[in-house]
Motif scaffolding. Structure first.
Motif, PDB file in Angstrom:
ATOM      1  N   ILE A 147      40.741 -26.276  24.105  1.00  0.00           N
ATOM      2  CA  ILE A 147      40.054 -27.557  24.013  1.00  0.00           C
ATOM      3  C   ILE A 147      39.416 -27.696  22.631  1.00  0.00           C
ATOM      4  O   ILE A 147      39.162 -26.711  21.943  1.00  0.00           O
ATOM      5  CB  ILE A 147      38.971 -27.704  25.099  1.00  0.00           C
ATOM      6  CG1 ILE A 147      37.898 -26.606  24.951  1.00  0.00           C
ATOM      7  CG2 ILE A 147      39.595 -27.675  26.475  1.00  0.00           C
ATOM      8  CD1 ILE A 147      36.741 -26.753  25.924  1.00  0.00           C
ATOM      9  N   TYR A 148      39.161 -28.926  22.223  1.00  0.00           N
ATOM     10  CA  TYR A 148      38.517 -29.193  20.946  1.00  0.00           C
ATOM     11  C   TYR A 148      37.676 -30.455  21.072  1.00  0.00           C
ATOM     12  O   TYR A 148      37.881 -31.292  21.955  1.00  0.00           O
ATOM     13  CB  TYR A 148      39.559 -29.369  19.836  1.00  0.00           C
ATOM     14  CG  TYR A 148      40.455 -30.572  20.042  1.00  0.00           C
ATOM     15  CD1 TYR A 148      40.114 -31.818  19.520  1.00  0.00           C
ATOM     16  CD2 TYR A 148      41.630 -30.463  20.784  1.00  0.00           C
ATOM     17  CE1 TYR A 148      40.921 -32.928  19.721  1.00  0.00           C
ATOM     18  CE2 TYR A 148      42.450 -31.559  20.991  1.00  0.00           C
ATOM     19  CZ  TYR A 148      42.084 -32.785  20.459  1.00  0.00           C
ATOM     20  OH  TYR A 148      42.884 -33.879  20.677  1.00  0.00           O
ATOM     21  N   GLU A 149      36.710 -30.573  20.170  1.00  0.00           N
ATOM     22  CA  GLU A 149      35.866 -31.770  20.136  1.00  0.00           C
ATOM     23  C   GLU A 149      35.294 -31.926  18.737  1.00  0.00           C
ATOM     24  O   GLU A 149      34.849 -30.959  18.118  1.00  0.00           O
ATOM     25  CB  GLU A 149      34.735 -31.666  21.159  1.00  0.00           C
ATOM     26  CG  GLU A 149      33.873 -32.912  21.234  1.00  0.00           C
ATOM     27  CD  GLU A 149      32.876 -32.875  22.368  1.00  0.00           C
ATOM     28  OE1 GLU A 149      32.018 -33.778  22.428  1.00  0.00           O
ATOM     29  OE2 GLU A 149      32.955 -31.930  23.191  1.00  0.00           O
ATOM     30  N   LEU A 150      35.302 -33.139  18.248  1.00  0.00           N
ATOM     31  CA  LEU A 150      34.739 -33.458  16.947  1.00  0.00           C
ATOM     32  C   LEU A 150      34.098 -34.833  17.037  1.00  0.00           C
ATOM     33  O   LEU A 150      34.750 -35.818  17.369  1.00  0.00           O
ATOM     34  CB  LEU A 150      35.824 -33.453  15.867  1.00  0.00           C
ATOM     35  CG  LEU A 150      35.357 -33.808  14.447  1.00  0.00           C
ATOM     36  CD1 LEU A 150      34.391 -32.746  13.925  1.00  0.00           C
ATOM     37  CD2 LEU A 150      36.559 -33.939  13.512  1.00  0.00           C
ATOM     38  N   GLU A 151      32.795 -34.888  16.763  1.00  0.00           N
ATOM     39  CA  GLU A 151      32.069 -36.153  16.822  1.00  0.00           C
ATOM     40  C   GLU A 151      31.139 -36.272  15.620  1.00  0.00           C
ATOM     41  O   GLU A 151      30.461 -35.309  15.250  1.00  0.00           O
ATOM     42  CB  GLU A 151      31.258 -36.241  18.116  1.00  0.00           C
ATOM     43  CG  GLU A 151      30.551 -37.578  18.286  1.00  0.00           C
ATOM     44  CD  GLU A 151      29.738 -37.639  19.572  1.00  0.00           C
ATOM     45  OE1 GLU A 151      30.024 -38.502  20.417  1.00  0.00           O
ATOM     46  OE2 GLU A 151      28.816 -36.813  19.721  1.00  0.00           O
ATOM     47  N   ILE A 152      31.111 -37.454  15.021  1.00  0.00           N
ATOM     48  CA  ILE A 152      30.280 -37.719  13.846  1.00  0.00           C
ATOM     49  C   ILE A 152      29.302 -38.835  14.177  1.00  0.00           C
ATOM     50  O   ILE A 152      29.680 -39.852  14.778  1.00  0.00           O
ATOM     51  CB  ILE A 152      31.138 -38.105  12.632  1.00  0.00           C
ATOM     52  CG1 ILE A 152      32.069 -36.945  12.261  1.00  0.00           C
ATOM     53  CG2 ILE A 152      30.269 -38.478  11.438  1.00  0.00           C
ATOM     54  CD1 ILE A 152      33.020 -37.263  11.137  1.00  0.00           C
ATOM     55  N   ASN A 153      28.045 -38.637  13.804  1.00  0.00           N
ATOM     56  CA  ASN A 153      27.015 -39.656  13.976  1.00  0.00           C
ATOM     57  C   ASN A 153      26.751 -40.308  12.622  1.00  0.00           C
ATOM     58  O   ASN A 153      26.479 -39.624  11.632  1.00  0.00           O
ATOM     59  CB  ASN A 153      25.727 -39.040  14.525  1.00  0.00           C
ATOM     60  CG  ASN A 153      24.705 -40.112  14.878  1.00  0.00           C
ATOM     61  OD1 ASN A 153      24.936 -40.939  15.741  1.00  0.00           O
ATOM     62  ND2 ASN A 153      23.575 -40.103  14.187  1.00  0.00           N
ATOM     63  N   TYR A 154      26.834 -41.634  12.579  1.00  0.00           N
ATOM     64  CA  TYR A 154      26.645 -42.375  11.338  1.00  0.00           C
ATOM     65  C   TYR A 154      25.215 -42.896  11.264  1.00  0.00           C
ATOM     66  O   TYR A 154      24.806 -43.730  12.068  1.00  0.00           O
ATOM     67  CB  TYR A 154      27.632 -43.538  11.256  1.00  0.00           C
ATOM     68  CG  TYR A 154      29.068 -43.083  11.246  1.00  0.00           C
ATOM     69  CD1 TYR A 154      29.718 -42.792  10.057  1.00  0.00           C
ATOM     70  CD2 TYR A 154      29.765 -42.920  12.442  1.00  0.00           C
ATOM     71  CE1 TYR A 154      31.033 -42.362  10.048  1.00  0.00           C
ATOM     72  CE2 TYR A 154      31.087 -42.485  12.441  1.00  0.00           C
ATOM     73  CZ  TYR A 154      31.711 -42.211  11.249  1.00  0.00           C
ATOM     74  OH  TYR A 154      33.015 -41.776  11.246  1.00  0.00           O
ATOM     75  N   GLY A 155      24.455 -42.388  10.315  1.00  0.00           N
ATOM     76  CA  GLY A 155      23.078 -42.855  10.134  1.00  0.00           C
ATOM     77  C   GLY A 155      22.182 -42.324  11.222  1.00  0.00           C
ATOM     78  O   GLY A 155      21.823 -41.155  11.253  1.00  0.00           O
ATOM     79  N   GLY A 156      21.817 -43.161  12.168  1.00  0.00           N
ATOM     80  CA  GLY A 156      20.930 -42.745  13.242  1.00  0.00           C
ATOM     81  C   GLY A 156      19.475 -42.902  12.854  1.00  0.00           C
ATOM     82  O   GLY A 156      19.128 -43.389  11.771  1.00  0.00           O
ATOM     83  N   ALA A 157      18.578 -42.453  13.753  1.00  0.00           N
ATOM     84  CA  ALA A 157      17.152 -42.668  13.547  1.00  0.00           C
ATOM     85  C   ALA A 157      16.629 -41.974  12.301  1.00  0.00           C
ATOM     86  O   ALA A 157      15.688 -42.431  11.666  1.00  0.00           O
ATOM     87  CB  ALA A 157      16.392 -42.189  14.785  1.00  0.00           C
ATOM     88  N   ASP A 158      17.213 -40.840  11.932  1.00  0.00           N
ATOM     89  CA  ASP A 158      16.749 -40.093  10.762  1.00  0.00           C
ATOM     90  C   ASP A 158      17.517 -40.444   9.492  1.00  0.00           C
ATOM     91  O   ASP A 158      17.250 -39.873   8.430  1.00  0.00           O
ATOM     92  CB  ASP A 158      16.858 -38.586  11.035  1.00  0.00           C
ATOM     93  CG  ASP A 158      15.951 -38.156  12.171  1.00  0.00           C
ATOM     94  OD1 ASP A 158      14.819 -38.644  12.231  1.00  0.00           O
ATOM     95  OD2 ASP A 158      16.390 -37.330  12.996  1.00  0.00           O
ATOM     96  N   GLY A 159      18.491 -41.355   9.611  1.00  0.00           N
ATOM     97  CA  GLY A 159      19.225 -41.790   8.439  1.00  0.00           C
ATOM     98  C   GLY A 159      20.286 -40.831   7.946  1.00  0.00           C
ATOM     99  O   GLY A 159      20.843 -41.022   6.861  1.00  0.00           O
ATOM    100  N   ASP A 160      20.581 -39.778   8.689  1.00  0.00           N
ATOM    101  CA  ASP A 160      21.559 -38.780   8.253  1.00  0.00           C
ATOM    102  C   ASP A 160      22.897 -38.996   8.948  1.00  0.00           C
ATOM    103  O   ASP A 160      22.961 -39.347  10.121  1.00  0.00           O
ATOM    104  CB  ASP A 160      21.057 -37.372   8.573  1.00  0.00           C
ATOM    105  CG  ASP A 160      19.774 -37.035   7.832  1.00  0.00           C
ATOM    106  OD1 ASP A 160      19.611 -37.524   6.702  1.00  0.00           O
ATOM    107  OD2 ASP A 160      18.930 -36.299   8.382  1.00  0.00           O
ATOM    108  N   THR A 161      23.966 -38.773   8.211  1.00  0.00           N
ATOM    109  CA  THR A 161      25.315 -38.811   8.774  1.00  0.00           C
ATOM    110  C   THR A 161      25.863 -37.393   8.789  1.00  0.00           C
ATOM    111  O   THR A 161      25.825 -36.697   7.776  1.00  0.00           O
ATOM    112  CB  THR A 161      26.238 -39.711   7.943  1.00  0.00           C
ATOM    113  OG1 THR A 161      25.758 -41.055   8.005  1.00  0.00           O
ATOM    114  CG2 THR A 161      27.661 -39.662   8.478  1.00  0.00           C
TER     115      THR A 161
END
Length: 470
Positions: A147-161
């Motif tokens: 199995i594999y998983e890759l997820e990216i968060n763009y910005g968010g509450a802390d402003g980090d990607t």
């Protein structure tokens, strides 16, 4: 001579039946003509026609088998549904799911009384909006068991990607899953419930302070019909304030066990316990000064609850979980207790807890699976003749970061702001369907400091969220 000619003809007929199976019906017609002209006997006709029929049936079966294999090799699928965009190979050994989530938040904050007594706990805060989460990711299987998983968060509450999850794993063992990479370590019922499924816009202060969230490490989970056990270990991303330049990483280990003595469709009782250890590596030969802090609400960008315990070597955290689901009603609570082991000062003990209740006005039952709470699935979604599902939520939580006996020694603590906090959260959730949800929360926070005057600051906030997840 006639016998020899007949034998040659019989051999030719048999050869034709063998090499031209698709000519089965014309072959029977030919045999019938030969029989009628007396070229072959009735006995030979019966023998040859039966052989031709049998060969035809065998060939048809073989043809169907071959066609089935050919079709199966070319029947990979692509579908779009409530879970996102899905790809699957014909043999199901390879799968891909592409999905994401958007949590768009709006907040209105009233802190008129905050710092009214000149406590110095924090600064004023204002109204605003933010994308709490904007994620896009993919997960699936390779060679059936990987199995594999890759997820990216763009910005968010802390402003980090950056990455939220990035793992490779194996599920080929019976009821066991192994994961390697960045993912959540085993600690906390509320923490291990997806942000798409928690009933309030934010998790409790106790969960955000003591549960482990995501680290780059290894975990193994095994589960039965009504129990789970999970262990994990990681390096880096500890609770220290320094970076990793020229020093070893912090590291830790954790374990969690859950048991559901009652697990039926509309009735669940959940019990759970967790334990974790964090080792804070030295910086320049000195133990770290560990800052324990928390926001009262996500729109309060500063952390008005904060204590730094100096000269800390390690931390041990213990958690207890209790939850029940009874039809449209659910209740869950957790308690966390942490001991900070310090070299030259007295060890510090801090804790926090919460209790949360939900009631679905439209009658749906909250989901539960594998030791984790799930969400509401509307019986009558909007657009299909219904008004969706409506849910009431209430939560009370406390956080106490002040150990008075450990803080008496000079130089034992620093970086003080508020040291204790209590929150009331009231909420209303509207589940339009399985993918879209709107949330409204009212949060009333009280922040106390450690002074003899027991100064208190107050923060009140009304927050809204529009959520889509697929």
């Amino acid at each position: 001579m006639k016998l020899k000619s007949t034998s040659l003809m019989v051999a030719g007929v048999l050869l034709g039946a063998a090499v031209m199976p698709v000519q089965a019906d014309p072959m029977l017609d030919l045999l019938q003509v030969l029989r009628d002209k007396g070229t072959i006997s009735a006995e030979d006709y019966s023998l040859l026609s039966n052989a031709a029929k049998a060969k035809g049936e065998q060939t048809a079966a073989e043809k169907e088998e071959i066609m089935a294999k050919v079709e199966s090799k070319s029947s990979s699928s692509v579908t779009v549904d409530s879970k996102g965009l899905n790809f699957q190979s014909a043999d199901k050994a390879f799968t891909v799911n592409i999905g994401g989530r958007i949590h768009a938040d709006y907040g209105f904050v009233d802190d008129d009384y905050f710092g009214a007594n000149n406590t110095g706990i924090g600064n004023e805060f204002g109204n605003g909006s933010q994308f709490r989460r904007a994620r896009l990711g993919m997960n699936g299987t390779m060679f059936t068991d990987w199995i594999y998983e890759l997820e990216i968060n763009y910005g968010g509450a802390d402003g980090d990607t950056g990455f939220t999850d990035a793992i490779i794993g194996y599920k080929g063992f019976d009821s066991t899953t192994i994961k390697l990479g960045r993912h959540k370590m085993p600690a906390g019922l509320e923490e291990l419930t997806s942000s798409n499924r928690i009933s309030t816009m934010e998790r409790s202060m106790a969960t955000n302070t003591f549960a482990l969230s995501r680290f780059n490490g290894l975990s193994v989970e095994r589960k039965g019909s009504n129990w789970t056990v999970m262990g994990g270990t990681w390096m880096g991303e500890g609770n220290g304030d320094t970076d990793n330049n020229n020093k070893d990483s912090d590291w830790g280990a954790a374990g969690r066990f859950t048991f559901a003595p009652i697990q039926e469709r509309n009735s669940v009782v959940h019990l759970g316990a967790s334990i974790s250890y964090i080792d804070f590596e030295k910086v320049g030969g000195d133990n770290q000064n560990i800052r324990v802090r928390q926001r009262a609400n996500r729109f309060v960008n500063e952390r008005p609850v904060q204590v730094t315990y100096n000269d800390t070597k390690s931390a041990n955290t213990y958690g207890l979980e209790l939850a029940t689901i009874q039809g449209p009603f659910s209740l869950q609570g957790e308690y966390f207790y942490r001991t900070l082991d310090r070299k030259d000062f007295k060890d510090a003990d801090i804790d926090g807890w919460y209790i949360l209740g939900t009631y679905t006005l439209t009658g749906e039952t909250r989901g539960y699976r594998d030791g984790r709470m799930r969400t509401i699935s509307p019986r009558n979604p909007v657009g299909q003749g219904g008004a969706g599902a409506w849910e009431l939520v209430a939560r009370y939580d406390e956080l106490d970061l002040w150990d008075s006996s450990a803080a008496r020694e000079a130089g034992s603590v620093s970086g003080l702001r508020g040291t204790k906090a209590e929150n009331w959260t009231l909420g209303l959730n509207w589940y339009v369907n399985d993918n879209i949800r709107f949330m409204a929360n009212y949060v009333d926070s009280k922040i106390k400091d450690s002074s003899p005057n027991d100064n208190t600051g107050k923060i009140k906030a009304f927050t809204l969220r529009g959520q889509v997840a697929f």
